[in-house]
Design a protein around this motif. Structure first.
Motif, PDB file in Angstrom:
ATOM      1  N   ASN A 164       3.327  -2.457 -71.643  1.00 52.88           N
ATOM      2  CA  ASN A 164       4.122  -3.342 -70.798  1.00 52.88           C
ATOM      3  C   ASN A 164       3.088  -3.619 -69.578  1.00 52.88           C
ATOM      4  O   ASN A 164       2.732  -2.683 -68.589  1.00 52.88           O
ATOM      5  CB  ASN A 164       5.408  -2.583 -70.284  1.00 52.88           C
ATOM      6  N   THR A 165       2.377  -4.709 -69.762  1.00 56.83           N
ATOM      7  CA  THR A 165       1.404  -5.265 -68.909  1.00 56.83           C
ATOM      8  C   THR A 165       2.083  -5.964 -67.634  1.00 56.83           C
ATOM      9  O   THR A 165       1.373  -6.267 -66.527  1.00 56.83           O
ATOM     10  CB  THR A 165       0.167  -6.014 -69.390  1.00 56.83           C
ATOM     11  N   GLY A 166       3.451  -6.220 -67.618  1.00 57.18           N
ATOM     12  CA  GLY A 166       4.154  -7.096 -66.902  1.00 57.18           C
ATOM     13  C   GLY A 166       4.718  -6.260 -65.524  1.00 57.18           C
ATOM     14  O   GLY A 166       5.714  -6.741 -64.801  1.00 57.18           O
ATOM     15  N   VAL A 167       4.435  -5.078 -65.312  1.00 60.07           N
ATOM     16  CA  VAL A 167       5.345  -4.084 -64.584  1.00 60.07           C
ATOM     17  C   VAL A 167       4.742  -4.625 -63.154  1.00 60.07           C
ATOM     18  O   VAL A 167       3.322  -4.289 -62.821  1.00 60.07           O
ATOM     19  CB  VAL A 167       4.988  -2.551 -64.878  1.00 60.07           C
ATOM     20  N   THR A 168       5.509  -4.751 -62.193  1.00 60.86           N
ATOM     21  CA  THR A 168       5.181  -4.791 -60.844  1.00 60.86           C
ATOM     22  C   THR A 168       5.727  -3.265 -59.884  1.00 60.86           C
ATOM     23  O   THR A 168       6.610  -3.223 -60.017  1.00 60.86           O
ATOM     24  CB  THR A 168       5.817  -5.993 -60.038  1.00 60.86           C
ATOM     25  N   PRO A 169       4.647  -2.760 -59.585  1.00 58.59           N
ATOM     26  CA  PRO A 169       4.655  -1.553 -58.784  1.00 58.59           C
ATOM     27  C   PRO A 169       5.797  -1.489 -57.867  1.00 58.59           C
ATOM     28  O   PRO A 169       5.551  -2.550 -56.744  1.00 58.59           O
ATOM     29  CB  PRO A 169       3.519  -1.134 -58.369  1.00 58.59           C
ATOM     30  N   MET A 170       6.810  -0.889 -57.825  1.00 62.29           N
ATOM     31  CA  MET A 170       7.850  -0.794 -56.624  1.00 62.29           C
ATOM     32  C   MET A 170       8.208   0.410 -56.073  1.00 62.29           C
ATOM     33  O   MET A 170       7.595   1.558 -56.517  1.00 62.29           O
ATOM     34  CB  MET A 170       9.349  -1.265 -57.344  1.00 62.29           C
ATOM     35  N   ARG A 171       8.458   0.406 -54.780  1.00 64.41           N
ATOM     36  CA  ARG A 171       8.643   1.647 -53.991  1.00 64.41           C
ATOM     37  C   ARG A 171      10.206   2.113 -54.523  1.00 64.41           C
ATOM     38  O   ARG A 171      11.023   1.438 -53.954  1.00 64.41           O
ATOM     39  CB  ARG A 171       8.649   1.508 -52.580  1.00 64.41           C
ATOM     40  N   CYS A 172      10.496   3.106 -55.142  1.00 66.92           N
ATOM     41  CA  CYS A 172      11.664   3.568 -55.554  1.00 66.92           C
ATOM     42  C   CYS A 172      12.253   4.759 -54.888  1.00 66.92           C
ATOM     43  O   CYS A 172      11.575   5.845 -54.783  1.00 66.92           O
ATOM     44  CB  CYS A 172      11.721   3.555 -57.067  1.00 66.92           C
ATOM     45  N   LEU A 173      13.679   4.657 -54.452  1.00 68.68           N
ATOM     46  CA  LEU A 173      14.105   5.815 -54.002  1.00 68.68           C
ATOM     47  C   LEU A 173      15.018   6.588 -54.884  1.00 68.68           C
ATOM     48  O   LEU A 173      16.176   5.757 -55.404  1.00 68.68           O
ATOM     49  CB  LEU A 173      14.911   5.579 -52.695  1.00 68.68           C
ATOM     50  N   VAL A 174      14.983   7.758 -55.615  1.00 65.62           N
ATOM     51  CA  VAL A 174      15.995   8.223 -56.366  1.00 65.62           C
ATOM     52  C   VAL A 174      16.598   9.351 -55.472  1.00 65.62           C
ATOM     53  O   VAL A 174      16.330  10.264 -54.904  1.00 65.62           O
ATOM     54  CB  VAL A 174      15.218   8.874 -57.448  1.00 65.62           C
ATOM     55  N   VAL A 175      17.819   9.174 -55.373  1.00 69.56           N
ATOM     56  CA  VAL A 175      19.004   9.953 -54.516  1.00 69.56           C
ATOM     57  C   VAL A 175      19.560  11.078 -55.580  1.00 69.56           C
ATOM     58  O   VAL A 175      20.090  10.794 -56.540  1.00 69.56           O
ATOM     59  CB  VAL A 175      19.946   9.237 -53.827  1.00 69.56           C
ATOM     60  N   GLY A 176      18.836  12.514 -55.071  1.00 66.74           N
ATOM     61  CA  GLY A 176      19.521  13.565 -56.034  1.00 66.74           C
ATOM     62  C   GLY A 176      18.594  13.888 -57.060  1.00 66.74           C
ATOM     63  O   GLY A 176      17.815  13.538 -57.762  1.00 66.74           O
ATOM     64  N   GLY A 177      18.191  15.366 -56.766  1.00 67.17           N
ATOM     65  CA  GLY A 177      17.360  16.126 -57.536  1.00 67.17           C
ATOM     66  C   GLY A 177      17.770  16.879 -58.750  1.00 67.17           C
ATOM     67  O   GLY A 177      17.341  17.925 -58.973  1.00 67.17           O
ATOM     68  N   GLY A 178      18.776  16.534 -59.394  1.00 64.28           N
ATOM     69  CA  GLY A 178      19.253  16.875 -60.582  1.00 64.28           C
ATOM     70  C   GLY A 178      18.333  16.579 -61.645  1.00 64.28           C
ATOM     71  O   GLY A 178      17.505  15.940 -61.809  1.00 64.28           O
ATOM     72  N   PRO A 179      18.881  17.135 -62.966  1.00 60.66           N
ATOM     73  CA  PRO A 179      18.154  16.851 -64.197  1.00 60.66           C
ATOM     74  C   PRO A 179      17.830  15.246 -64.294  1.00 60.66           C
ATOM     75  O   PRO A 179      16.745  15.094 -64.527  1.00 60.66           O
ATOM     76  CB  PRO A 179      18.754  17.353 -65.433  1.00 60.66           C
TER      77      PRO A 179
END
Length: 839
Positions: A164-179
């Motif tokens: 996938n050469t079309g990915v635009t890098p994003m600042r991602c927040l994941v809430v929760g450190g479960g599996p």
């Protein structure tokens, strides 16, 4: 000499420009000659090159190898996630974070040309004297990169293209450190996204050592392990990051395999840290509001969060409330999700499903020694096998329980493990009341919060006695003479939950963006729909599973890949062009967004209904499918490759796979066509034939990225760390070649659209250092300048017939480096001639 990033070079330029302006302005009567000389020293200061000796490097290698071994050995029940995070801080300190490596496009830089933390560690630690570590580094290399994380010309790509050469890098927040949150974070960084995980649950203990607050890895329940999830964990070094005891039964008992939630989290946490996920323990998500850029109208999330005292100290902030900005917000914070609650207007009404009036009891039982098992009447001192039984099928079994324990049980699950055995009982609510229990239940989140205070309650004692009678009647060994009556320590001994109530949302993903390149000054005020940055839910926050069916991980892993697919292709207009019958360059933004929303909604519905491909469900390729059929033609006695779950939904969902029909059958009629998975297997086989060493353990000769500098100090003369004098031809070429003069098309760019920065050859730096040392020693004769070498005309030879794909990729990369060198030489000759002409 430290490697300068583009930002550092610009800072230096600005600083020296100011000093130079001051130098030119110096004149009497305000200044005199002495002032000019002092300013000249400031302007033309020559910093001595900082070098790292071999002894210093060996000392560092020995120190970090020991810490890394401790890091890898950390696992439940002796250690938890917080112990792993503390050890990581010791391992990946400022010194290791400032390691610079040689890549195919120049020296690494955390901003413009980043490498993963594990690659920096490997360059210093090497094999650490452990034969397993090269294999471990190799497995980390084999985790597939895509988007901007994919670097052209690297051997770890096995000559395969960027998916996938079309990915635009994003600042991602994941809430929760479960599996689910941890695995999602890992998959996102493999596409080049910048990922932060907020996890507020920090373990707290009283002076007595008793738990007063549960941490994020205190759960020890054991969900069922599905084959494709097991394959995924094997890819993530599950067998090397976990001890033999923890590997049982997830990798040793495929028919009834299970894994502890705490064990799974610790495995994923190690991978997440090694791959560059920013895991912030003690930081809790509170709320988020949409903010739009006044010029481009591009929306982002302004996240309100709370730092506890330890987190504030670590990150240099005040304890309490803060605001941070992210492009994407993903809630993986469980069935009572705060993200879902605060953003409810985007997800619509939350559906509450009722199954039946049943209560679920989780009981974790201590292991019983073999000698004690014999005393308790278990033949040969062996535990019974795993059980997953329902009253409808095993009527006699449950009649025995009713006769011996006077208990009306609907289903019973029993999973063995190395450190404890895990049981789920599903009784009728009326049966609990008959045995003196209140019949009241609480959801899991409340159960975790309340469990520590309920350890000595009368209700808990009655619940344990009820469980003991049922389990003994079912033939499960419970030694009531052991500590805590044969159960593990509170709060994980016994807890009751309402399995009948499950919640799910009607949407998994929400977003609404303006066209890329929108400019208010040119296009006028935004008159479209409300703008919403990317928002998603995954795991139990999206679909709370019915626990006894063991569907949590099965659905959770699909939701992980669906979320990554949605983020990766937010601005990839070629993603849906083929399906819509249009080329990517003419697909309008509105049309792209609508097509993307439609596909994301379809993926969610397929995830909800678990319409996964039969091959994926079994965790292995079909013997009569295209991969195995063609592979057997190419390789005699070919080993069946491991089927891995991918981001692409057409490889995961049966409905989508059937849309493509049997097109592969037509392709296989072409003798030159090779299935991509088969091609990768062939390339990997060739690679392993090159790097494998003789030995019963299957050791490999692993070569990572060459080491340039550590914390600004250049490494010289350490072949094992830098691999400047050892390894495959491509590694030697990279080490000795100058960086490319320009960024080739298709190479990664940073978030501002700037190309990867250029660097300095480590071999030439070492020579400069030696020259400086001789210059300071009068007893060493000065070297005579070599004669000028005439320009060489390099004519590339034709590629030999039959050259493998991997070697062709190496050749192409080396030729690119040669062209860059020739361009650099030409520039130096031009500069030389200009100086001569000006004389």
């Amino acid at each position: 000499m430290a490697m300068l990033s583009q930002m550092q070079l610009e800072d230096l330029q600005q600083d020296k420009s100011g000093v130079f302006a001051e130098f030119l302005a110096m004149e009497p009567p305000a200044m005199n000659g002495e002032d000019i000389l002092k300013k000249w020293e400031e302007l033309f200061a020559l910093n001595k090159m900082a070098m790292l000796s071999q002894m210093q490097l060996e000392d560092l290698q020995q120190d970090k190898s020991g810490v890394f071994a401790e890091f890898l050995a950390m696992e439940p029940p002796a250690m938890n996630g917080e112990d792993i995070l503390k050890k990581w801080e010791e391992l990946y300190d400022e010194q290791m974070a400032n390691v610079v490596l040689k890549t195919t496009v120049g020296p690494s830089d955390d901003t413009s040309n980043p490498v993963f933390p594990y690659e920096k560690l490997q360059a210093v630690i090497r094999d650490g004297g452990n034969w397993k570590w090269p294999r471990m580094w190799q497995r980390l290399d084999e985790i597939e990169r895509r988007g901007t994380a994919f670097r052209e010309g690297e051997r770890l790509n096995f000559a395969m293209p960027n998916k996938n050469t079309g990915v635009t890098p994003m600042r991602c927040l994941v809430v929760g450190g479960g599996p689910v949150g941890l695995r999602l974070a890992i998959e996102l960084v493999m596409a080049g996204h910048k990922v932060t995980v907020f996890e507020k649950r920090r373990e707290l203990r009283k002076d007595s050592g008793d738990l007063s607050q549960l941490g994020f890895t205190n759960r020890i329940n054991r969900p069922h392990m599905w084959p494709f999830v097991r394959n995924d964990l094997a890819k993530l070094n599950g067998k090397d990051f976990m001890s033999r005891q923890v590997c049982y039964p997830v990798f040793t008992e495929p028919e009834t395999s299970s894994i502890g939630i705490d064990e799974l989290q610790c495995l994923l946490l190690k991978n997440a840290l090694l791959l560059g996920v920013d895991f912030k323990l003690g930081v809790g998500y509170d709320n988020a509001r949409v903010r739009t850029d006044p010029k481009s109208m591009m929306p982002t999330w302004e996240v309100e969060c709370t730092y506890d005292e330890e987190a504030a100290k670590k990150y240099g902030r005040e304890k309490g409330k803060h605001k941070e900005t992210f492009d994407c917000l993903i809630g993986c914070d469980g069935p009572r999700s705060t993200v879902r609650d605060t953003q409810a207007k985007y997800f619509g009404n939350i559906e509450k499903r009722k199954f039946m009036d049943c209560v679920g009891i989780v009981a974790n039982v201590r292991k019983v020694p073999k000698s004690r098992l014999k005393q308790m009447g278990f033949e040969y001192g062996q535990e019974p096998g795993d059980m997953n039984r329902s009253k409808m099928v095993f009527k006699d079994f449950f009649k025995t329980i009713a006769d011996k324990a006077d208990a009306d049980i609907e289903s019973l699950i029993y999973y063995k493990a190395s450190f404890h055995n895990y049981c789920i009982l599903v009784p009728k609510r009326t049966d609990l009341e008959k045995h003196g229990l209140s019949g009241k239940v609480y959801h899991f989140a409340a159960g975790r919060d309340k469990a520590a205070d309920d350890a000595k309650s009368d209700e808990k004692a009655k619940l344990k006695e009820y469980c003991r009678k049922v389990l003994v009647a079912a033939g499960v060994p419970v030694d009531e003479t052991a500590e805590n009556g044969g159960f593990v320590d509170a709060p994980n001994d016994v807890m009751a939950f309402d399995f009948a109530e499950c919640w799910n949302t009607k949407k998994s993903v929400v977003f609404n963006y303006p066209p890329c390149g929108y400019d208010v000054e040119v296009d006028g005020p935004w008159m479209g729909r409300n703008l919403i940055p990317f928002l998603a839910l995954a795991g139990d926050a999206l679909l709370e599973p019915f626990w006894p069916l063991g569907l949590g991980l099965k659905r959770g892993w699909q939701a992980i890949m669906d979320t990554c697919y949605a983020i990766d292709n937010l601005f990839n207009r070629s993603c849906h062009a083929k399906r819509l019958g249009k080329p990517g360059e003419v697909l309008g933004w509105e049309e792209h967004y609508e097509a993307h929303k439609e596909q994301v909604a379809t993926n969610f519905e397929l995830c909800n209904r678990l319409k996964i491909c039969p091959e994926l469900g079994k965790g292995e390729y079909d013997e009569k499918g295209p991969v195995i059929t063609q592979l057997k033609k190419k390789i005699r006695d070919a080993e069946k490759p491991m089927l891995l779950v991918e981001v692409d939904p057409w490889t995961r969902y049966d409905t989508l796979a059937k849309e493509q029909g049997d097109s592969w059958k037509m392709l296989m009629r072409d003798d030159e066509w090779i299935h991509p998975q088969v091609q990768k297997c062939l390339n990997m086989q060739e690679y392993y034939q090159e790097v494998c060493k003789s030995g019963k353990n299957g050791e490999i000769e692993y070569e990572g990225k060459p080491l340039i500098s550590i914390n600004g100090k250049v490494v010289a003369g350490f072949g094992k760390a830098g691999t400047l004098d050892k390894g495959p031809a491509v590694t030697k070429a990279i080490a000795s070649a100058a960086p490319p003069a320009a960024v080739p098309k298709g190479l990664p760019v940073n978030g501002m659209g700037m190309g990867v920065g250029m660097g300095i050859d480590p071999a030439s730096l070492a020579k400069q250092a030696q020259a400086m040392e001789k210059e300071m020693r009068p007893d060493v004769p000065k070297p005579v300048a070599p004669p000028t070498i005439p320009k060489a005309q390099h004519a590339p030879a034709a590629v030999p017939a039959g050259m493998s794909a991997i070697k062709q990729a190496e050749l192409a990369m080396i030729r690119s480096q040669i062209q860059s060198l020739e361009a650099s030489l030409e520039a130096y000759r031009k500069a030389e001639q200009e100086l001569l002409n000006s004389a």
